[in-house]
Motif scaffolding. Structure first.
Motif, PDB file in Angstrom:
ATOM      1  N   GLY A 282      45.434  41.383  63.110  1.00  0.00           N
ATOM      2  CA  GLY A 282      45.554  40.176  62.287  1.00  0.00           C
ATOM      3  C   GLY A 282      45.011  40.413  60.890  1.00  0.00           C
ATOM      4  N   ILE A 283      43.918  41.173  60.810  1.00  0.00           N
ATOM      5  CA  ILE A 283      43.317  41.406  59.496  1.00  0.00           C
ATOM      6  C   ILE A 283      44.216  42.320  58.651  1.00  0.00           C
ATOM      7  N   VAL A 284      44.941  43.221  59.317  1.00  0.00           N
ATOM      8  CA  VAL A 284      45.951  44.012  58.596  1.00  0.00           C
ATOM      9  C   VAL A 284      47.035  43.072  58.047  1.00  0.00           C
TER      10      VAL A 284
ATOM     11  N   GLY B 108      53.906  42.306  68.539  1.00  0.00           N
ATOM     12  CA  GLY B 108      52.861  43.196  69.074  1.00  0.00           C
ATOM     13  C   GLY B 108      51.484  42.618  68.803  1.00  0.00           C
ATOM     14  N   HIS B 109      51.288  42.115  67.585  1.00  0.00           N
ATOM     15  CA  HIS B 109      50.005  41.486  67.213  1.00  0.00           C
ATOM     16  C   HIS B 109      49.723  40.257  68.080  1.00  0.00           C
ATOM     17  N   PHE B 110      50.657  39.303  68.089  1.00  0.00           N
ATOM     18  CA  PHE B 110      50.208  37.998  68.599  1.00  0.00           C
ATOM     19  C   PHE B 110      50.243  37.878  70.114  1.00  0.00           C
TER      20      PHE B 110
ATOM     21  N   PHE C 254      49.831  30.327  53.784  1.00  0.00           N
ATOM     22  CA  PHE C 254      50.710  31.202  52.994  1.00  0.00           C
ATOM     23  C   PHE C 254      50.687  32.643  53.485  1.00  0.00           C
ATOM     24  N   HIS C 255      49.718  33.013  54.336  1.00  0.00           N
ATOM     25  CA  HIS C 255      49.754  34.402  54.811  1.00  0.00           C
ATOM     26  C   HIS C 255      50.937  34.641  55.749  1.00  0.00           C
ATOM     27  N   HIS C 256      51.662  33.580  56.081  1.00  0.00           N
ATOM     28  CA  HIS C 256      52.939  33.764  56.795  1.00  0.00           C
ATOM     29  C   HIS C 256      54.108  33.765  55.815  1.00  0.00           C
TER      30      HIS C 256
ATOM     31  N   LEU D 120      48.536  39.768  71.820  1.00  0.00           N
ATOM     32  CA  LEU D 120      47.133  40.040  72.179  1.00  0.00           C
ATOM     33  C   LEU D 120      46.294  38.758  72.133  1.00  0.00           C
ATOM     34  N   PRO D 121      46.300  38.009  71.034  1.00  0.00           N
ATOM     35  CA  PRO D 121      45.527  36.754  71.089  1.00  0.00           C
ATOM     36  C   PRO D 121      46.156  35.682  71.970  1.00  0.00           C
ATOM     37  N   VAL D 122      47.432  35.341  71.734  1.00  0.00           N
ATOM     38  CA  VAL D 122      47.904  34.144  72.456  1.00  0.00           C
ATOM     39  C   VAL D 122      48.333  34.445  73.881  1.00  0.00           C
TER      40      VAL D 122
ATOM     41  N   LEU E  51      49.481  44.930  52.648  1.00  0.00           N
ATOM     42  CA  LEU E  51      49.848  45.612  53.897  1.00  0.00           C
ATOM     43  C   LEU E  51      50.903  44.821  54.666  1.00  0.00           C
ATOM     44  N   ASP E  52      50.891  43.501  54.511  1.00  0.00           N
ATOM     45  CA  ASP E  52      51.824  42.684  55.288  1.00  0.00           C
ATOM     46  C   ASP E  52      53.277  43.049  54.992  1.00  0.00           C
ATOM     47  N   TYR E  53      53.544  43.511  53.750  1.00  0.00           N
ATOM     48  CA  TYR E  53      54.934  43.862  53.431  1.00  0.00           C
ATOM     49  C   TYR E  53      55.454  44.987  54.329  1.00  0.00           C
TER      50      TYR E  53
HETATM   51 FE1  HAS Z   1      47.743  36.074  63.800  1.00  0.00          FE
HETATM   52  C1  HAS Z   1      51.023  36.196  62.647  1.00  0.00           C
HETATM   53  C2  HAS Z   1      46.634  36.997  60.690  1.00  0.00           C
HETATM   54  C3  HAS Z   1      44.460  35.617  64.815  1.00  0.00           C
HETATM   55  C4  HAS Z   1      48.839  34.339  66.564  1.00  0.00           C
HETATM   56  N1  HAS Z   1      49.576  35.412  64.493  1.00  0.00           N
HETATM   57  C5  HAS Z   1      50.799  35.587  63.884  1.00  0.00           C
HETATM   58  C6  HAS Z   1      51.834  35.006  64.693  1.00  0.00           C
HETATM   59  C7  HAS Z   1      51.213  34.437  65.780  1.00  0.00           C
HETATM   60  C8  HAS Z   1      49.794  34.709  65.640  1.00  0.00           C
HETATM   61  C9  HAS Z   1      51.876  33.668  66.906  1.00  0.00           C
HETATM   62  O1  HAS Z   1      47.754  37.140  57.859  1.00  0.00           O
HETATM   63  C10 HAS Z   1      53.329  35.068  64.410  1.00  0.00           C
HETATM   64  C11 HAS Z   1      53.942  33.848  63.870  1.00  0.00           C
HETATM   65  C12 HAS Z   1      55.423  34.072  63.699  1.00  0.00           C
HETATM   66  O2  HAS Z   1      56.175  33.879  64.691  1.00  0.00           O
HETATM   67  O3  HAS Z   1      55.848  34.489  62.615  1.00  0.00           O
HETATM   68  N2  HAS Z   1      45.905  36.336  62.937  1.00  0.00           N
HETATM   69  C13 HAS Z   1      45.668  36.745  61.676  1.00  0.00           C
HETATM   70  C14 HAS Z   1      44.234  36.868  61.438  1.00  0.00           C
HETATM   71  C15 HAS Z   1      43.619  36.485  62.610  1.00  0.00           C
HETATM   72  C16 HAS Z   1      44.678  36.132  63.537  1.00  0.00           C
HETATM   73  C17 HAS Z   1      43.545  37.311  60.191  1.00  0.00           C
HETATM   74  N3  HAS Z   1      46.841  35.190  65.399  1.00  0.00           N
HETATM   75  C18 HAS Z   1      45.471  35.090  65.616  1.00  0.00           C
HETATM   76  C19 HAS Z   1      45.214  34.343  66.810  1.00  0.00           C
HETATM   77  C20 HAS Z   1      46.451  33.983  67.316  1.00  0.00           C
HETATM   78  C21 HAS Z   1      47.452  34.521  66.409  1.00  0.00           C
HETATM   79  C22 HAS Z   1      43.838  34.003  67.347  1.00  0.00           C
HETATM   80  C23 HAS Z   1      46.822  33.189  68.533  1.00  0.00           C
HETATM   81  C24 HAS Z   1      45.994  32.686  69.410  1.00  0.00           C
HETATM   82  N4  HAS Z   1      48.663  36.544  62.033  1.00  0.00           N
HETATM   83  C25 HAS Z   1      48.004  36.842  60.884  1.00  0.00           C
HETATM   84  C26 HAS Z   1      49.000  36.993  59.795  1.00  0.00           C
HETATM   85  C27 HAS Z   1      50.255  36.751  60.345  1.00  0.00           C
HETATM   86  C28 HAS Z   1      50.000  36.475  61.753  1.00  0.00           C
HETATM   87  C29 HAS Z   1      48.756  37.320  58.391  1.00  0.00           C
HETATM   88  C30 HAS Z   1      51.615  36.772  59.636  1.00  0.00           C
HETATM   89  C31 HAS Z   1      52.209  38.102  59.665  1.00  0.00           C
HETATM   90  C32 HAS Z   1      53.653  38.141  59.228  1.00  0.00           C
HETATM   91  O4  HAS Z   1      53.961  39.014  58.398  1.00  0.00           O
HETATM   92  O5  HAS Z   1      54.488  37.351  59.698  1.00  0.00           O
HETATM   93  C33 HAS Z   1      42.108  36.402  62.836  1.00  0.00           C
HETATM   94  O6  HAS Z   1      41.748  35.110  63.225  1.00  0.00           O
HETATM   95  C34 HAS Z   1      41.599  37.406  63.804  1.00  0.00           C
HETATM   96  C35 HAS Z   1      40.093  37.437  63.879  1.00  0.00           C
HETATM   97  C36 HAS Z   1      39.659  38.085  65.167  1.00  0.00           C
HETATM   98  C37 HAS Z   1      38.698  38.992  65.310  1.00  0.00           C
HETATM   99  C38 HAS Z   1      38.415  39.568  66.666  1.00  0.00           C
HETATM  100  C39 HAS Z   1      37.141  39.037  67.298  1.00  0.00           C
HETATM  101  C40 HAS Z   1      37.004  39.518  68.710  1.00  0.00           C
HETATM  102  C41 HAS Z   1      36.499  38.785  69.743  1.00  0.00           C
HETATM  103  C42 HAS Z   1      36.455  39.381  71.125  1.00  0.00           C
HETATM  104  C43 HAS Z   1      35.146  40.102  71.383  1.00  0.00           C
HETATM  105  C44 HAS Z   1      35.142  40.725  72.723  1.00  0.00           C
HETATM  106  C45 HAS Z   1      34.147  40.625  73.626  1.00  0.00           C
HETATM  107  C46 HAS Z   1      34.379  41.262  74.952  1.00  0.00           C
HETATM  108  C47 HAS Z   1      32.896  39.885  73.409  1.00  0.00           C
HETATM  109  C48 HAS Z   1      37.889  39.451  64.157  1.00  0.00           C
HETATM  110  C49 HAS Z   1      35.981  37.414  69.552  1.00  0.00           C
HETATM  111  C50 HAS Z   1      33.267  42.111  75.442  1.00  0.00           C
HETATM  112  C51 HAS Z   1      33.632  42.551  76.815  1.00  0.00           C
HETATM  113  C52 HAS Z   1      32.896  43.316  77.641  1.00  0.00           C
HETATM  114  C53 HAS Z   1      33.404  43.717  78.969  1.00  0.00           C
HETATM  115  C54 HAS Z   1      31.585  43.792  77.240  1.00  0.00           C
END
Ligand code: HAS
Ligand code: HEM
Ligand code: CU
Length: 561
Positions: free
Chosen positions: A360-362, A380-382, A278-280, A384-386, A368-370
């Motif tokens: 994503g957390i925003v 812009g958000h997605f 539902f967050h979508h 970055l992950p995908v 905030l999503d509104y």
């Molecule tokens: Fe999202 C919309 C919330 C993660 C993909 N998301 C989208 C859509 C896509 C997408 C495709 O709540 C659009 C769909 C459409 O077409 O309408 N998303 C979240 C939240 C997370 C999140 C809470 N999203 C992802 C991931 C995706 C993805 C993963 C793809 C792979 N997203 C939303 C929401 C919407 C949304 C709403 C709807 C918005 C709207 O109004 O339509 C969480 O899972 C994120 C948690 C992630 C973290 C970051 C952890 C960081 C890590 C990296 C650490 C770095 C290191 C590097 C270790 C807390 C693990 C160190 C490096 C050195 C060199 C030292």
């Protein structure tokens, strides 16, 4: 004595799953090649530069391109690459051979599904975007093709779970090896998540597109779409995590800090990935604020395993950097193998995900999503992950896995390195431009450059941010050419590595292993956790779905293109 290279026929002999995995990955990359072509056109659109006239008459509209981009990149490339790479990693990690005829059946079903779906997409008969919201109505072949692609993914669920069960029978009482645990949990998660799309396709969209029923209820099909559509993003992410936990620490020169923590993160995803759709739909009517609130809370829960991952991986990388001789507070970062394109692709992907996760957390906050919903903030958000974390990691995996399978050396490693850096920098420019424009209220999925927006005074306040998008368009075009060049030059090369130079699978060791830990035994009961996940999904979806089914409002299809 000179070491000779292995003849092409012998390469697959010891491990026949190599071939089917390679075929899956290559099919995925071919889809990505076509899908990515439209990316620069879209980002130039958001720089108010309209390049679409150049595409006519081959492609009819911005929306046809956008549909191809979303479907081929996000649905086809990801899934096929995952089917290939996870199958291979699980087979080698657990030393269990997949049921080969079933694995090939999955590949053929995927191929037929792709062909069926691609045909109306290319003919502009299914310009319904990758979310295919009713009442937009595409050609039936698109829905049947998409359904077959999902069926193929469910065959992969079966393959993985069957291999795991066989391993368990052969190794009673032993903890599942880590990579096998992670791949099986990923596939189980998807097995539950995919149900929404299956029900939507079989009971609504296919009969409707064939004209057997007059109408469908848009809200029901949207809700079923997001039942699968949120967890699908973790289905794209978790295979990258498999690599970050299971392989990257070794590639970077170190070890994984904790094996049980990795398992805990994957269990978190198994249980919490699906009950959050539902967050979508915060802006959708017909779903009570109470249930939207529950999904918000659960969305915050599912961010936790990612936060755990951030710390575990960062600590493991620090250890690797120090083992490589890095000193001081940040010296270990410099000591990571920045000359290895496979490692750099994954590191940059992970760094991008820090910003993607924060955004994503925003989005996940009900209120905030509104502000950002349906604006350019969302693409812009997605990206970055995908399009960065997952896609760069998949390239990073391919950079060692394709040479490993084919015995062909990675072509032009320096070009690969340049390509991953440019992709990362380009995506950061794009993310900045798109997030900021979103805050100015610029809508996503809008061909704004066709109306000469800035000169007409529309979105003029975004003119500055558009510059970032234009730069991103240039950088990402160059990056894409470099990355695909490296990939195809490797695949098509005639050179073969001597047997002793073929890259091995870099399975990482863990400092804190699974042996003798009671928690690991509890976590190993994957069927139990799968049941718990199913129960939670039923609790948070059924009250709403029952209401929607009782008050069904079917509407006829529309073709707006
Ligand atoms: Fe999202 C919309 C919330 C993660 C993909 N998301 C989208 C859509 C896509 C997408 C495709 O709540 C659009 C769909 C459409 O077409 O309408 N998303 C979240 C939240 C997370 C999140 C809470 N999203 C992802 C991931 C995706 C993805 C993963 C793809 C792979 N997203 C939303 C929401 C919407 C949304 C709403 C709807 C918005 C709207 O109004 O339509 C969480 O899972 C994120 C948690 C992630 C973290 C970051 C952890 C960081 C890590 C990296 C650490 C770095 C290191 C590097 C270790 C807390 C693990 C160190 C490096 C050195 C060199 C030292
Ligand atoms: C949408 C650019 C690569 C997945 C978009 C949009 C832009 C864009 C500007 C927004 C269009 C709009 O809302 O009107 C790019 C560029 C890329 C790229 C420049 C690289 C050269 C990728 C990759 C993936 C991906 C690798 C996934 C693996 C998507 C999806 C959408 C999208 C799912 C949403 C489609 C929709 O709204 O229906 N892309 N992209 N993109 N992109 Fe990308
Ligand atoms: Cu989501």
């Amino acid at each position: 004595m000179a070491v000779r290279s292995v003849s092409p026929e012998d390469i697959y002999a010891t491990h026949p799953e190599k071939k089917v995995s390679l075929y899956f990955m290559v099919l995925g990359f071919i889809a990505l090649t076509i899908g990515v072509i439209f990316g620069p056109f879209q980002i130039f659109n958001y720089a108010d530069i309209d390049l679409y006239p150049a595409l006519q008459p081959l492609f009819k509209s911005y929306y046809q391109g956008l549909t191809l981009h979303g479907v081929l990149n996000a649905i086809v490339f990801t899934q096929f690459f995952i089917q290939g790479s996870l199958l291979y990693l699980q087979a080698r990690d657990s030393n269990v051979r997949p049921l080969m005829p079933v694995a090939w059946a999955a590949w053929w079903i995927a191929l037929i599904g792709l062909a069926l779906a691609a045909w109306p997409l290319l003919l502009n008969d299914a310009t319904v975007l990758y979310t295919f919201y009713a009442p937009l109505q595409g050609h039936w072949a698109f829905y049947v093709g998409a359904a077959l692609i999902i069926v193929s993914s469910l065959v992969s669920v079966f393959l993985s779970v069957e291999m795991w069960v066989r391993w368990k029978k052969q190794n009673p009482g032993k903890p599942t090896p880590l990579v096998t645990f992670m791949t099986t949990a990923t596939w189980m998660m998807w097995g539950l998540a995919a149900i929404g799309l299956v029900v939507s396709a079989v009971f609504f969209l296919i009969p409707w597109s064939l004209g057997w029923v007059k109408g469908v209820d848009p809200l029901i099909t949207r809700t079923l779409f997001w039942w699968s559509g949120h967890p699908i993003v973790y289905f794209w992410l978790l295979p990258a995590y498999v690599s970050w936990y299971g392989l990257l620490p070794r590639q970077a020169g170190g070890k994984l800090i904790s094996d049980p923590l990795a398992r805990m993160a994957f269990l978190g995803f198994l249980v919490f990935s699906t009950p959050v759709g539902f967050h979508h739909q915060f802006a959708d009517p017909g779903i009570s604020a109470f249930w939207k609130g529950v999904h918000t809370v659960l969305t915050m829960m599912v961010a936790i395993p990612s936060l755990m991952t951030a710390f575990t991986i960062a600590a493991s990388l620090e250890l690797a950097g120090r083992a490589n001789g890095g000193k001081g507070m940040l010296g270990w970062i410099k000591a990571l193998p920045w000359n290895n394109p496979s490692v750099v692709a994954q590191l940059l992907g992970a760094i991008a995900f820090i910003f993607g996760g924060a955004g994503g957390i925003v989005n996940a906050s009900f209120t905030l999503d509104y502000v950002v919903h349906n604006t350019t903030w969302i693409p812009g958000h997605f990206h970055l992950p995908v399009a960065t974390a997952s896609t760069l990691t998949f390239f990073g995996i391919a950079f060692w896995l394709i040479p490993h399978i084919t015995h062909k050396p990675l072509a032009a490693p320096r070009t690969a390195l340049a390509g991953v850096w440019l992709w990362f920098v380009g995506m950061m420019f794009m993310a900045f431009g798109m997030h900021m424009m979103g805050l100015q209220g610029v809508p996503r999925r809008a061909h704004i450059s066709a109306m000469n927006a800035v000169n007409e005074g529309i979105y003029a306040s975004s003119a500055f941010y558009m510059v970032f998008n234009a730069i991103a368009g240039v950088l990402l075009t160059i990056a894409a050419v470099q990355l695909f060049y490296v990939l195809y030059a490797t695949l098509l090369s005639r050179r073969r590595l001597p047997a002793d130079q073929v890259p091995e699978i870099p399975f990482a060791e863990a400092i804190s292993g699974p042996e003798g830990k009671n928690g690991v035994k509890v976590m190993d009961r994957l069927f139990f956790w799968w049941g718990a996940a199913t129960l939670l999904v039923l609790i948070v979806y059924m009250p709403t779905l029952v209401q929607l089914f009782i008050h069904m409002v079917p509407v006829p299809g529309m073709r707006l293109w």
